[in-house]
Design an enzyme around this catalytic site. Structure first.
Site, PDB file in Angstrom:
ATOM      1  N   GLU A 232     -31.232 -21.070 -10.130  1.00 29.46           N
ATOM      2  CA  GLU A 232     -29.962 -20.509 -10.614  1.00 29.46           C
ATOM      3  C   GLU A 232     -28.990 -21.677 -10.674  1.00 29.46           C
ATOM      4  O   GLU A 232     -28.495 -22.125  -9.643  1.00 29.46           O
ATOM      5  CB  GLU A 232     -29.437 -19.449  -9.639  1.00 29.46           C
ATOM      6  CG  GLU A 232     -30.336 -18.250  -9.470  1.00 29.46           C
ATOM      7  CD  GLU A 232     -30.333 -17.332 -10.678  1.00 29.46           C
ATOM      8  OE1 GLU A 232     -29.609 -17.610 -11.654  1.00 29.46           O
ATOM      9  OE2 GLU A 232     -31.091 -16.345 -10.654  1.00 29.46           O
ATOM     10  N   GLU A 366     -18.707 -27.900 -16.971  1.00 26.20           N
ATOM     11  CA  GLU A 366     -18.276 -26.819 -16.086  1.00 26.20           C
ATOM     12  C   GLU A 366     -17.048 -27.288 -15.290  1.00 26.20           C
ATOM     13  O   GLU A 366     -17.011 -28.422 -14.829  1.00 26.20           O
ATOM     14  CB  GLU A 366     -19.445 -26.559 -15.141  1.00 26.20           C
ATOM     15  CG  GLU A 366     -19.325 -25.329 -14.338  1.00 26.20           C
ATOM     16  CD  GLU A 366     -20.583 -25.121 -13.492  1.00 26.20           C
ATOM     17  OE1 GLU A 366     -21.266 -26.098 -13.149  1.00 26.20           O
ATOM     18  OE2 GLU A 366     -20.846 -23.962 -13.178  1.00 26.20           O
TER      19      GLU A 366
HETATM   20  P1  NAP Z   1     -25.044 -28.811  -5.451  1.00 28.57           P
HETATM   21  O1  NAP Z   1     -24.549 -30.169  -5.198  1.00 28.57           O
HETATM   22  O2  NAP Z   1     -26.185 -28.645  -6.355  1.00 28.57           O
HETATM   23  O3  NAP Z   1     -25.311 -28.173  -4.004  1.00 28.57           O
HETATM   24  C1  NAP Z   1     -25.935 -26.935  -3.815  1.00 28.57           C
HETATM   25  C2  NAP Z   1     -26.913 -27.039  -2.668  1.00 28.57           C
HETATM   26  O4  NAP Z   1     -27.876 -28.034  -2.990  1.00 28.57           O
HETATM   27  C3  NAP Z   1     -26.290 -27.451  -1.347  1.00 28.57           C
HETATM   28  O5  NAP Z   1     -26.974 -26.799  -0.295  1.00 28.57           O
HETATM   29  C4  NAP Z   1     -26.567 -28.942  -1.300  1.00 28.57           C
HETATM   30  O6  NAP Z   1     -26.647 -29.455   0.007  1.00 28.57           O
HETATM   31  C5  NAP Z   1     -27.925 -29.003  -1.941  1.00 28.57           C
HETATM   32  N1  NAP Z   1     -28.245 -30.322  -2.513  1.00 28.57           N
HETATM   33  C6  NAP Z   1     -27.405 -31.298  -2.920  1.00 28.57           C
HETATM   34  N2  NAP Z   1     -28.108 -32.362  -3.389  1.00 28.57           N
HETATM   35  C7  NAP Z   1     -29.424 -32.052  -3.265  1.00 28.57           C
HETATM   36  C8  NAP Z   1     -30.639 -32.725  -3.566  1.00 28.57           C
HETATM   37  N3  NAP Z   1     -30.659 -33.938  -4.121  1.00 28.57           N
HETATM   38  N4  NAP Z   1     -31.811 -32.092  -3.301  1.00 28.57           N
HETATM   39  C9  NAP Z   1     -31.814 -30.855  -2.759  1.00 28.57           C
HETATM   40  N5  NAP Z   1     -30.701 -30.165  -2.438  1.00 28.57           N
HETATM   41  C10 NAP Z   1     -29.505 -30.746  -2.702  1.00 28.57           C
HETATM   42  O7  NAP Z   1     -23.944 -27.879  -6.092  1.00 28.57           O
HETATM   43  P2  NAP Z   1     -22.490 -27.619  -5.588  1.00 28.57           P
HETATM   44  O8  NAP Z   1     -21.582 -28.614  -6.230  1.00 28.57           O
HETATM   45  O9  NAP Z   1     -22.474 -27.509  -4.127  1.00 28.57           O
HETATM   46  O10 NAP Z   1     -22.269 -26.154  -6.208  1.00 28.57           O
HETATM   47  C11 NAP Z   1     -21.717 -25.943  -7.424  1.00 28.57           C
HETATM   48  C12 NAP Z   1     -22.796 -25.845  -8.506  1.00 28.57           C
HETATM   49  O11 NAP Z   1     -23.713 -24.806  -8.236  1.00 28.57           O
HETATM   50  C13 NAP Z   1     -22.174 -25.514  -9.816  1.00 28.57           C
HETATM   51  O12 NAP Z   1     -22.727 -26.303 -10.831  1.00 28.57           O
HETATM   52  C14 NAP Z   1     -22.535 -24.040 -10.054  1.00 28.57           C
HETATM   53  O13 NAP Z   1     -22.597 -23.612 -11.361  1.00 28.57           O
HETATM   54  C15 NAP Z   1     -23.825 -23.942  -9.373  1.00 28.57           C
HETATM   55  N6  NAP Z   1     -24.023 -22.551  -8.934  1.00 28.57           N
HETATM   56  C16 NAP Z   1     -24.886 -21.780  -9.649  1.00 28.57           C
HETATM   57  C17 NAP Z   1     -25.068 -20.454  -9.309  1.00 28.57           C
HETATM   58  C18 NAP Z   1     -26.011 -19.568 -10.081  1.00 28.57           C
HETATM   59  O14 NAP Z   1     -26.324 -18.500  -9.627  1.00 28.57           O
HETATM   60  N7  NAP Z   1     -26.501 -19.968 -11.220  1.00 28.57           N
HETATM   61  C19 NAP Z   1     -24.390 -19.920  -8.211  1.00 28.57           C
HETATM   62  C20 NAP Z   1     -23.525 -20.738  -7.498  1.00 28.57           C
HETATM   63  C21 NAP Z   1     -23.357 -22.063  -7.879  1.00 28.57           C
HETATM   64  P3  NAP Z   1     -25.450 -30.288   0.682  1.00 28.57           P
HETATM   65  O15 NAP Z   1     -24.314 -30.324  -0.306  1.00 28.57           O
HETATM   66  O16 NAP Z   1     -25.163 -29.543   1.887  1.00 28.57           O
HETATM   67  O17 NAP Z   1     -26.007 -31.621   0.932  1.00 28.57           O
END
Ligand code: NAP
Length: 463
Positions: A232, A366
């Site tokens: 997602e 986004e």
């Molecule tokens: P993110 O950086 O992708 O982080 C989400 C999760 O992934 C966190 O638990 C993060 O851990 C982990 N993560 C970060 N880098 C990683 C890596 N290299 N390998 C594995 N896991 C990793 O996203 P965010 O900035 O926190 O969240 C916003 C994004 O999520 C937006 O783009 C949004 O659209 C998307 N989102 C999508 C949905 C959906 O249902 N489609 C719902 C909510 C959010 P840590 O940060 O703790 O290290």
């Protein structure tokens, strides 16, 4: 020496609590335990799995207020939104408690009289989940509930900004009787935990909610062991207001989808595409509604818009507004900030921009913040062209009372979720997920449990 994640309130930088970071060894052990307990958990009958899920849901509801306060403290969203999220998170557990009892196989007529054919559905095995900070409860239960209902075991790594809500929910799962090794959590930075999850042959499925670049790397890293994946990912939702739309309804629903969680949702409207004949009326009504929104600490009853989760998110929003204004966008309201790197809080006042064009970064990337850019169109084909010109395909919204316009838009929008006169189309009973670079698979509804199941086919011969 144990290292800790220190969790802070994004509304004022206040320290809330620390949680130990799991060592590599602890994560590997958790994976082995999850794999080990799969054998017994997958044999627990579906009615018992259903009963435990129902009890978990009930326990969460009993502690709804406390969980919501904890969520607002670590995430910043207004308390009423946190209360709503606890209900939303629980609804997935309730839904999949029922679906657990409806995992059906089938029999197929054989091609000879001496054979019988039976198809059954079996759980995939140990599931590892990585969840984001914007919905700390619901993004976890929407994965855990179908996994446990299917007979899989489950480990989650919550986001470092908001681990406390997920930990609390998992403790409640243990309290109602889920075995400790059947549902577990680990803490740490995404990259290193993600590498341990994806490289382990014991993990049979990765389920992830977060950004598209991280999703892509998880898919790549899962390929060596051919894991199931559900992704997602990011969104960049268009919201089209057609010539004949009910403008008051469109404005009310724009507020709901655009400004919930301070615009930090993957399905939030990012691009307001409004017919040129009504753009002035729609804009002035929208600006009036936005002017009523109160920014502040989510624990205060009057707050509609909480803080941005961190400085990185804040800087992205500020730079998108600046880029738009530098290229000629007009600020109708907002472009006002209250932020302190030193004290650790970052507020963006709700902002509406007019005279936006497709070359501005706000129309291409986004935003994840409370900024609403308005672009106008003349012909529906133009609106579709603007809406689809993105690698994302998660959610789209449109407002019209003409069934021909509605049907045309539905058939031409390349998005997994479409809201027609509806800014809140999510729910436990419906398939949530995106097309193109917004993801793979669906969560919610009957589709949401499918991806935790394998198909096993038996051919009995010599009868
Ligand atoms: P993110 O950086 O992708 O982080 C989400 C999760 O992934 C966190 O638990 C993060 O851990 C982990 N993560 C970060 N880098 C990683 C890596 N290299 N390998 C594995 N896991 C990793 O996203 P965010 O900035 O926190 O969240 C916003 C994004 O999520 C937006 O783009 C949004 O659209 C998307 N989102 C999508 C949905 C959906 O249902 N489609 C719902 C909510 C959010 P840590 O940060 O703790 O290290």
């Amino acid at each position: 020496m144990t290292a800790f994640i220190k969790v802070h309130n994004p509304a004022n930088g206040e320290f809330i609590q620390e949680v130990p970071i799991s060592t590599q060894d602890e994560i590997k052990k958790a994976i082995i335990k999850g794999h080990g307990s799969f054998k017994s958990w997958s044999k627990v009958n579906a009615h018992e799995r259903s009963r435990l899920l129902r009890e978990w849901a009930q326990k969460i509801q009993e502690q709804k207020e406390d969980i919501a306060v904890l969520m607002t403290k670590e995430n910043g969203k207004p308390l009423c939104e946190s209360l709503g999220e606890v209900d939303y998170a629980t609804s997935y557990i309730d839904w999949y408690a029922e679906e657990a009892k409806r995992i059906y196989g089938r029999t197929i007529p054989a091609s000879t009289e001496s054979k019988r054919i039976i198809v059954s559905r079996v759980p995939v095995g140990l599931v590892a989940a990585i969840t984001p900070w914007n919905f700390p409860a619901a993004m976890m239960t929407r994965k855990a509930a179908p996994a446990l209902a299917a007979g899989c075991t489950f480990i989650v790594k919550p986001a470092e900004e908001t681990p406390l809500t997920s930990i609390k929910l998992i403790e409640l799962a243990h309290e109602v009787g889920f075995p400790m090794d059947v549902i577990q959590y680990v803490n740490g930075d995404g990259k290193s935990v993600g590498e341990l999850f994806t490289s382990s042959p014991y993990v049979r499925k990765i389920t992830f909610t977060g950004s598209t670049p991280v999703g892509k790397s998880l898919i790549k890293n899962s390929s060596d062991t051919i894991k199931h994946v559900t992704m997602e990912l990011g969104g960049h939702a268009p919201l089209i207001v057609a010539e004949d739309a009910d403008i008051d309804l469109a404005v009310q629903q724009t507020i709901a989808t655009k400004f919930r969680n301070a615009g930090q949702t993957c399905v939030c409207a990012n691009r307001l595409i409004v017919h040129e004949s009504i753009v002035e009326t729609y804009s002035s009504k929208l600006i009036h509604a936005v002017s009523q929104l109160k920014v502040g600490n989510g624990l205060e009853k009057t707050t509609d818009i909480g803080p941005i989760i961190n400085e990185k998110g804040f800087n992205k929003i500020v730079s998108q507004i600046k880029n738009a204004v530098d290229q000629g966008a007009e600020v109708m309201i907002g472009n006002h900030f209250d932020a302190s790197s030193e004290d650790g809080y970052f507020f963006v006042y709700p902002t509406v921009l007019k005279n936006v064009n497709s070359s501005m970064t706000i129309m291409q990337e986004e935003t994840f913040g409370p900024v609403a850019p308005i672009i106008s169109f003349n012909k529906l084909e133009e609106a579709i062209e603007i809406a689809n010109s993105t690698p994302y395909g998660l959610a789209a919204y449109f407002f019209t009372n003409d069934y021909r316009t509605g049907t045309y838009l539905t058939e031409h929008l390349d998005f997994g979720i479409i809201g027609w006169n509806d800014g809140a189309p999510s729910g436990a009973h419906v398939p949530f997920g995106g097309m193109k670079e917004s993801g793979l698979g669906r969560e919610g509804g009957p589709e949401g449990i499918e991806s935790y199941l394998e198909t096993k086919y038996l051919s009995i011969g010599n009868l």
